[in-house]
Design an enzyme around this catalytic site. Structure first.
Site: not given
Length: 254
Positions: A52, A112
């Site tokens: 994002d 992540y």
């Protein structure tokens, strides 16, 4: 035609995410333009994921197809590509792969890292979220264990996301103190790193997971509340999404 994998990293601060956007600069678009200039033909690349706006990647993989005679030496191409790309995008290597390999669909897992720090540190503000709450990390790690397994994570998916399924298989989820290799700055700033690995991730999922775990650590919700959110909650039941600048796509396994 030969397929090539590009391994790269980038600072996401100046980009509207990985994927090409109609009204903002993306990482994907920036690399495609540079590759097309070097190879003197239109080049389309496909990434392993879609980070994002503002999210970083210490490891991203993308692929493109081109004639071997045009690409030439992969090491030289990587060098030339680095010379014309902005300083916030770095190419680690380019290599030829089998035509069946796909940067996105061949990936078996992605990891992540999300960084938080509990004491003010001027060297962390760009890549770590400064938290002023008293947090119970033991309780947060207990709650995080409930994420592990193949489950429907619709409660952590951004509303309106265009996905066929919200089921993901999470294999690791925990907070830890960063090691010497993963710390972002010198000094003890109460740094913690959330690590999560899964076969796939939903849009905004990691940031929503961290925000909900923070609610557990603050005592705003109980572990039972957290489990109910995972099992049957909606996005409005989960916690707020934490800032994107502290999130890194850190590993991809094939």
């Amino acid at each position: 035609m030969q397929r090539y994998f590009i391994q790269l990293s980038y600072d996401g601060a100046n980009y509207h995410g990985w994927q090409i956007q109609p009204n903002g600069t993306s990482v994907e678009e920036t690399i495609e333009k540079s590759l097309s200039i070097l190879l003197r033909q239109p080049i389309d690349i496909t990434g392993a994921g879609r980070t994002d706006t503002g999210v970083n990647a210490s490891m991203m993989v993308a692929h493109f197809d081109a004639d071997e005679s045009i690409v030439g030496d992969c090491g030289q191409l990587a060098y030339r590509l680095n010379r014309i790309l902005p300083r916030d995008i770095a190419i680690q290597k380019i290599k030829a792969v089998d035509s069946e390999m796909h940067a996105r669909f061949s990936a078996k897992s992605r990891t992540y890292h999300y960084y938080i720090h509990t004491r003010k540190n001027p060297f962390l503000r760009r890549y770590s979220w400064e938290v002023h709450y008293q947090l119970d990390f033991d309780l947060m790690n207990t709650a995080a264990q409930y994420l592990i397994g193949e489950k429907d994570f619709k409660c952590f998916c951004k509303t309106g996301a265009d996905v066929k399924t919200t089921i993901c298989n999470v294999t690791d989820a925990h907070f830890e103190a960063p090691s010497a290799e993963t710390t972002l700055a010198e000094g003890n700033s109460g740094q913690r790193m959330f690590v999560i690995t899964a076969n796939r991730f939903l849009r905004n999922m990691v940031r929503a997971v961290v925000g909900t775990l923070i609610d557990v650590g603050r005592g705003r919700i109980t572990i039972d509340d957290f489990k109910k959110i995972v099992d049957s909650g909606t996005r409005s039941d989960a916690g707020e999404s934490v800032p994107g600048n502290a999130l890194f796509l850190s590993d991809i396994k094939y």
